[in-house]
Design a protein around this motif. Structure first.
Motif, short mmCIF file in Angstrom:
data_model
loop_
_atom_site.label_atom_id
_atom_site.label_comp_id
_atom_site.label_asym_id
_atom_site.label_seq_id
_atom_site.Cartn_x
_atom_site.Cartn_y
_atom_site.Cartn_z
N VAL A 190 0.70 -1.22 0.08
CA VAL A 190 -0.06 0.03 0.02
C VAL A 190 0.85 1.28 0.00
CG1 VAL A 190 -0.22 0.08 2.57
CG2 VAL A 190 -1.97 1.07 1.24
N LYS A 191 2.11 1.21 0.53
CA LYS A 191 2.83 2.19 0.66
C LYS A 191 3.50 2.89 -0.72
CE LYS A 191 3.31 3.99 4.01
NZ LYS A 191 2.58 4.82 5.02
N ALA A 217 -3.57 1.21 11.46
CA ALA A 217 -2.68 2.55 11.10
C ALA A 217 -1.07 2.61 11.58
CB ALA A 217 -3.32 3.85 12.00
N GLY A 229 -2.02 7.52 7.38
CA GLY A 229 -2.36 7.82 6.01
C GLY A 229 -3.67 7.23 5.46
N THR A 230 -3.48 5.82 5.65
CA THR A 230 -4.63 4.91 4.71
C THR A 230 -5.91 5.32 5.47
OG1 THR A 230 -2.74 3.43 4.35
CG2 THR A 230 -5.19 2.70 3.92
N GLY A 288 4.88 -2.48 10.66
CA GLY A 288 4.24 -1.43 9.60
C GLY A 288 3.20 -0.83 10.32
N ILE A 289 2.49 -1.30 11.53
CA ILE A 289 1.19 -0.72 12.03
C ILE A 289 1.39 -0.70 13.50
CG2 ILE A 289 -0.42 -1.54 10.41
CD1 ILE A 289 -1.15 -3.86 12.05
N SER A 321 -0.25 -7.36 9.10
CA SER A 321 -1.27 -6.14 8.82
C SER A 321 -2.68 -6.54 8.34
CB SER A 321 -0.76 -5.14 8.69
OG SER A 321 -0.40 -5.02 7.22
N ASP A 327 0.14 -5.94 2.28
CA ASP A 327 1.42 -6.28 1.52
C ASP A 327 1.25 -7.61 1.29
OD1 ASP A 327 1.95 -6.99 3.98
OD2 ASP A 327 4.01 -5.91 3.95
#
Ligand code: PMP
Length: 334
Positions: free
Chosen positions: A43-44, A179, A183-184, A230-231, A274, A306
């Protein structure tokens, strides 16, 4: 079919898939946005592209310039690919405690790696602060600053939210995700609410993060821990400011791993943790909507952040799972 005349056009416009097991568990439709289908497999890529385009538009990033960021993961991968496509250099600062795989991946993509000792956020030597200083000291460099640069959430307002609305033909009842930078969740939340204010936006928080308590009780307080990468955020980043969160769920690693296992074994999707946590949150949100009287055609969307291929030495490794006290997928148990 999606045809693009340049490689950056491959970022976004990801497929949306109806997830059978989660839908059956929720009693309504659970849809997954396939962010692993981006060129950097996460997603990044969206945030990376929007941050770089924003810096170009502001005139801070000039041809041949350098993008500096403190990140160990997907953002670095996205930035490195976007930078290659546009002729920039990338410098990624990360703690030396990160996995060998991540260092190898970033080097393989052409990023310059700067390793610093692991340090608390309050320490000026922390990798985020180091990356900011490095950007300030390097001629022609910009600091991506994904946590507090709202070009990150703008990516999701302008692309992810719009795509979800179009793909679900304007009929969507709820959205949830976890989160990291925020951002998402903030961007998709703001974007979807602009189409229809009644769409329920839920934060799905892992254990060890402070946002569940913040949205539930107004207090930034973390409990427990998580191995999800990542979260898990401990503060209200600029990206999270004003995020339209209607409700919140807290999901354990075991619940997330359950969906990682089921989606791989039953539906042939290999995902990171995630994504599993997001799906568990989506099932919870779907059940809540059904309990309120929505029918089996209620629609909840979430993010499949991901690919699981990024976690072969962790999530998909029996020794690692055992060492963390987590259940081992039956086909790996030997
Ligand atoms: N999952 C993974 C695997 C990630 O790398 C990230 C990015 N930190 C997220 C989820 C969360 O995304 P965001 O930063 O937009 O909150």
């Amino acid at each position: 079919m999606h045809v693009s005349r340049d490689t950056l056009g491959l970022i976004g416009n990801t497929p949306l898939v109806l997830l059978a097991g989660p839908s059956a568990a929720a009693g309504c439709e659970i849809w997954g946005k396939c962010e692993f289908a981006n060129p950097g497999a996460s997603v990044k890529d969206r945030a990376a592209l929007w941050i770089v385009r924003d810096a170009e538009a502001r005139g801070t990033l000039k041809p041949g310039g350098t993008i500096v960021e403190g990140t160990a993961g997907n953002t670095g991968i996205g930035l490195a690919l976007v930078a290659n496509a546009l002729g920039y250099k990338t410098v990624i600062v990360m703690p030396e405690t990160q996995s060998r795989e991540k260092m190898d991946t970033l080097r393989a993509l052409g990023a310059e790696l700067v390793l610093v000792p692991a340090a608390p956020f309050s320490n000026p030597g922390h990798f985020v602060h180091t990356s900011r200083r490095l950007a300030e000291e390097t001629p022609g460099a910009v600091w991506a600053n994904q946590f507090d640069n709202i070009a990150n959430r703008k990516a999701h307002i302008e692309s992810t939210a719009r795509e979800l609305w179009d793909q679900l033909e304007g009929r969507i009842d709820g959205f949830t995700c976890s989160a990291g930078t925020g951002g998402t969740i903030a961007g998709v939340g703001l974007g979807l609410k602009a189409y229809d204010d009644d769409i329920r936006i839920a934060l799905t928080d892992p254990h060890g993060a402070a946002l569940f308590n913040y949205y539930a009780h107004g207090e930034l307080r973390a409990e427990g821990s998580s191995v999800a990468e990542g979260i898990g955020q401990g503060r209200i980043t600029a990206n999270l400011e004003g995020a339209p969160i209607d409700t919140q769920y807290r999901i354990s690693d075991a619940e997330g791993l359950h969906w990682v296992e089921r989606l791989l074994a039953d539906e042939g999707l290999c995902l990171g943790l995630s994504s599993g946590i997001n799906v568990a949150g989506a099932v919870a949100l779907g059940r809540a909507l059904v309990a309120e009287g929505k029918g089996a055609d209620a629609r909840v969307a979430t993010i499949l952040c991901d690919t699981g291929f990024r976690y072969l030495s962790t999530l998909y490794n029996a020794e690692w799972l055992k060492a963390k006290g987590l259940p081992v997928f039956p086909w790996l148990a030997g």
